[in-house]
Design an enzyme around this catalytic site. Structure first.
Site, PDB file in Angstrom:
ATOM      1  N   SER A   1       0.841  -1.188   0.000  1.00 47.15           N
ATOM      2  CA  SER A   1       0.000   0.000   0.000  1.00 47.15           C
ATOM      3  C   SER A   1       0.878   1.239   0.000  1.00 47.15           C
ATOM      4  O   SER A   1       1.975   1.236   0.570  1.00 47.15           O
ATOM      5  CB  SER A   1      -0.891   0.022   1.252  1.00 47.15           C
ATOM      6  OG  SER A   1      -1.583   1.253   1.365  1.00 47.15           O
TER       7      SER A   1
ATOM      8  N   TYR B   1      -2.468  -0.148  10.236  1.00 45.55           N
ATOM      9  CA  TYR B   1      -2.424  -0.509   8.814  1.00 45.55           C
ATOM     10  C   TYR B   1      -1.108  -0.040   8.202  1.00 45.55           C
ATOM     11  O   TYR B   1      -0.443  -0.788   7.464  1.00 45.55           O
ATOM     12  CB  TYR B   1      -3.609   0.114   8.090  1.00 45.55           C
ATOM     13  CG  TYR B   1      -3.713  -0.255   6.632  1.00 45.55           C
ATOM     14  CD1 TYR B   1      -4.279  -1.468   6.238  1.00 45.55           C
ATOM     15  CD2 TYR B   1      -3.244   0.602   5.637  1.00 45.55           C
ATOM     16  CE1 TYR B   1      -4.384  -1.814   4.897  1.00 45.55           C
ATOM     17  CE2 TYR B   1      -3.340   0.266   4.297  1.00 45.55           C
ATOM     18  CZ  TYR B   1      -3.912  -0.934   3.935  1.00 45.55           C
ATOM     19  OH  TYR B   1      -4.004  -1.272   2.602  1.00 45.55           O
TER      20      TYR B   1
END
Length: 286
Positions: free
Chosen positions: A153, A166
């Site tokens: 990501s 995250y």
């Protein structure tokens, strides 16, 4: 001939294993690989979504028996071992291992919800490590061309405020995949490459909305971009989206590294003292 079809690991009859394959990017990849004539193994939590995804892929495959669904919780290494055993028994060692499973739930700040933090890391980081360690012994046993694709990501690179757990999981995954690529290319007798898929804003289950936002790419667009990038041999598969260009991503990432180089405060992009400087950076030609 398409760019993807020029990759030996993606030739008809080869084997692809995809975790997180019941939806989003994973499902788009499973369907595309099935269309391309690969034997496809879909791994995800068991249930109707996985069954439906496997049926979709089977409908596109050259033969229905070319698709296998295996209920898998990537946070459990035992599940990945079973997945590897079933793949080997049915099709042989994978030519494509796509460690794509991930969650985006926000467990809260850095000092709270220890169980939520553990779950995030168990899936997003350990799930990938489990996949690599379960399958790599099969994959290095010969010199057949193979690829490992780990889904990261942009938040693992720029680490924006909002979901620290995250960010940590994806930053660690970036470092892990870089190390994997280095080790593989320095291992004699292997023809395995590793790649870090870095999606932009993509409409998936993690998006948390029922309809695709205008700025988001579809999973299919990400897979198209991924295949073209693999054909070029890219390690960092940095995807744009309908809102963010590659140039914008590059400038944001350069600023993030500049925090270290210029000894700015952590996450200075969001620090009030650097608002004007960051805006000028984004408008600059460099």
């Amino acid at each position: 001939m398409s760019q993807a079809s020029s990759l030996p690991a993606l030739s008809p009859g080869k084997v692809a294993v995809i975790t997180g394959a019941a939806s989003g990017i994973g499902l788009a990849a499973a369907k595309r690989f099935a269309q391309m004539g690969l034997k496809v193994v879909l791994a995800d939590l068991g249930g109707e979504k996985l069954d439906a995804a496997a049926a979709e892929a089977a409908g596109l495959a050259h033969a229905p028996d070319d698709v296998l669904a295996v209920p898998t919780d990537v946070s459990r290494f035992e599940d990945l071992q079973v997945l590897a055993e079933r793949t080997a028994s049915q099709f042989g060692a994978p030519n494509v291992l796509m460690n794509n499973a991930g969650i985006g739930d926000n467990p809260g700040g850095v000092g709270e919800n220890l169980a939520g933090w553990r779950r995030m890391l168990d899936v997003n980081l350990w799930g990938v490590i489990h996949g690599v360690q379960a399958f790599l012994p099969q994959m290095v046993a010969d010199t057949e061309p193979r690829v490992v694709i780990n889904t990261g990501s942009k938040q693992g690179i720029t680490t924006p405020p909002g979901n620290a757990a995250y960010n940590v999981s994806k930053a660690a995954l970036k470092a892990y995949t870089e190390a994997l690529a280095h080790e593989l290319r320095n291992t004699p007798g292997t023809a395995i490459s590793a790649h870090l898929l870095i999606p932009g804003f993509t409409f998936t289950g993690i998006t948390g909305v029922a309809e695709k936002p205008a700025g988001a790419w579809t999973g299919e667009q990400v897979v198209d971009f991924m295949l073209a990038s693999l054909a070029r041999g890219d390690f960092y598969i940095l995807c744009p989206d309908n809102n963010v260009t590659r140039e914008m991503d590059e400038k944001r990432m350069a600023w993030a590294m500049g925090d270290v180089i210029e000894n700015r405060p952590a996450l200075s992009r969001w620090h009030p003292d650097f608002t004007d400087a960051f805006a000028a950076h984004m408008q600059s030609d460099r």
